[in-house]
Write a protein that holds these residues in place. Structure first.
Motif, short mmCIF file in Angstrom:
data_model
loop_
_atom_site.label_atom_id
_atom_site.label_comp_id
_atom_site.label_asym_id
_atom_site.label_seq_id
_atom_site.Cartn_x
_atom_site.Cartn_y
_atom_site.Cartn_z
N ARG A 110 -4.11 -4.17 -5.90
CA ARG A 110 -3.83 -2.92 -6.61
C ARG A 110 -5.15 -2.25 -6.97
O ARG A 110 -6.05 -2.88 -7.53
N GLN A 111 -5.26 -0.98 -6.64
CA GLN A 111 -6.45 -0.22 -6.95
C GLN A 111 -6.25 0.52 -8.26
O GLN A 111 -5.30 1.27 -8.41
N THR A 167 0.84 -1.20 0.00
CA THR A 167 0.00 0.00 0.00
C THR A 167 0.87 1.25 0.00
O THR A 167 2.06 1.20 0.36
N SER A 168 0.29 2.38 -0.38
CA SER A 168 1.05 3.63 -0.47
C SER A 168 1.57 4.07 0.88
O SER A 168 2.56 4.81 0.96
N ASP A 169 0.93 3.63 1.96
CA ASP A 169 1.38 4.04 3.29
C ASP A 169 2.23 2.97 3.97
O ASP A 169 2.48 3.04 5.17
N TRP A 170 2.69 1.98 3.19
CA TRP A 170 3.45 0.88 3.81
C TRP A 170 4.71 1.38 4.49
O TRP A 170 4.99 1.03 5.64
N THR A 215 4.01 7.93 -5.04
CA THR A 215 3.81 6.58 -4.53
C THR A 215 3.59 5.55 -5.62
O THR A 215 3.76 4.35 -5.39
N ASP A 216 3.21 5.99 -6.83
CA ASP A 216 2.90 5.02 -7.88
C ASP A 216 3.69 5.31 -9.14
O ASP A 216 4.85 4.93 -9.26
N ARG A 229 -6.28 -7.02 1.23
CA ARG A 229 -5.55 -5.92 1.85
C ARG A 229 -4.52 -5.32 0.90
O ARG A 229 -4.17 -4.14 1.00
N TRP A 230 -4.05 -6.14 -0.06
CA TRP A 230 -2.93 -5.72 -0.92
C TRP A 230 -3.30 -5.60 -2.38
O TRP A 230 -2.44 -5.53 -3.24
#
Length: 262
Positions: free
Chosen positions: A259-260, A69-72, A105-106, A256-257
Motif C-alpha cells: 500500500r502506498q 493495485t489500482s490497475d488490477w 480506486t481508494d 508489488r502489492w
C-alpha cells in the motif's frame, strides 16, 4: 502469538474478529485514537480497519499492508471480468459524454455507481483532477459473492449482494442456493488457477453473475479493510495475518502489492 489491531469502531465485523482472535489465542488491541500504545509494534500486529487509520499508524507499527493495485481490474483478462474497464483520472472521467460506471480506486470520496455521463459525477471541488478512478461500461450484477483469498486459495466465502441489496434473509442469514454457490466457486477457481492473473498473497475478490453475460469478477479489495459478510472470522484471520507484513520481512514479491501512503 499475533495481536489483532482494531479501530475504535465497534462494528459487527470487528466484534466477530475480536472474538475469533481471542478464541485462537491471539491478543487484541482496540485503538481509541490515532496513536498506538508503546510496544505494540513488537507484538506481531495484524491490522483490520479503515484506510485512514491504517495510513496513520502503519509507521508506528512498523508494518506494510498488502492490497491490489489500482490497475488490477483493468489488467485482469477480459475472460474474467466480461466487460470493459479502464483506469483514468477524475478530470478525464468528467469529460465522458455517455452513461458510465465510475468508482474511486481508494477512498470513498464520491459514490461508486452508474452516472448518466461524466458531468453527473459533480465531485467535491477539493478533489484533485488526477485522482485515479475506474471507468467501466454499465452492467447489472444479479448476485455477488465475497471470497477471502490467501496464497491463491479460498480461505472463506459468503454471498454478498443480491439485486443491489445485502444477500440476507429475514433471519439475518447470508443465503444463496447450491447452484449459485457452485457457479461462484467455479468462477473464483478459474481466476486463481489462471497463470495470467496476478494476485496479492492476501486479498478479497468479489465475483458475480452479470445479466446476459455470466459469472465474472466484480472487483478486488484489501482484505484488511473489507467487510466479512457471512465469512468465517476464524478463517479470515489467516488472510489478515498474511496481508500485514513487518517491514523487515517484506519480500520482493510482496513489494508489488505494498500500500502506498501519500
Amino acid at each position: 502469538m499475533p495481536t489483532l489491531v482494531l479501530s475504535h469502531r465497534y462494528s459487527p465485523d470487528s466484534n466477530a474478529l475480536f472474538a475469533a482472535a481471542i478464541s485462537a489465542g491471539w491478543d487484541v488491541e482496540r485503538l481509541h485514537s490515532f496513536r498506538c500504545p508503546e510496544g505494540l509494534a513488537a507484538r506481531e500486529p495484524v491490522f483490520y480497519g479503515e484506510t485512514i487509520l491504517a495510513d496513520a499508524i502503519a509507521d508506528d507499527l512498523g508494518i506494510t499492508l498488502l492490497e491490489p493495485t489500482s490497475d488490477w481490474l483493468p489488467r485482469l483478462p477480459q475472460r474474467h471480468r466480461l466487460r470493459d474497464v479502464r483506469l483514468a483520472m477524475l478530470a478525464e472521467a468528467l469529460s465522458i459524454r455517455e452513461r458510465v460506471f465510475v468508482k474511486p480506486t481508494d477512498e470513498k470520496c464520491f459514490p461508486a455507481r452508474v452516472y448518466a455521463d461524466g458531468a453527473a459525477l459533480d465531485p467535491d471541488p477539493v478533489l484533485p483532477p488526477d485522482l485515479p478512478v475506474l471507468v467501466s461500461e454499465p452492467v447489472v450484477f444479479e448476485v455477488e459473492f465475497r471470497f477471502f483469498v490467501r496464497e491463491r486459495e479460498v480461505a472463506a466465502f459468503s454471498p454478498y449482494i443480491r439485486g443491489g441489496e445485502l444477500a440476507r434473509n429475514a433471519a439475518g442469514e447470508w443465503e444463496a442456493d447450491r447452484a449459485e454457490v457452485e457457479a461462484a466457486s467455479a468462477s473464483i477457481q478459474a481466476v486463481l488457477e489462471d497463470a495470467d492473473v496476478e494476485l496479492p498473497p492476501a486479498v478479497v475478490v468479489d465475483v458475480g453473475r452479470m445479466a446476459g453475460r455470466g459469472w465474472g469478477v466484480v472487483e478486488a479489495n484489501p482484505a484488511w479493510a473489507s467487510g466479512l459478510c457471512g465469512c468465517d472470522p476464524v478463517a479470515v484471520l489467516s488472510v489478515l495475518r498474511r496481508a500485514t507484513v513487518a517491514r523487515g520481512m517484506l519480500s520482493e514479491a510482496d513489494r508489488r502489492w505494498m500500500r502506498q501512503v501519500g
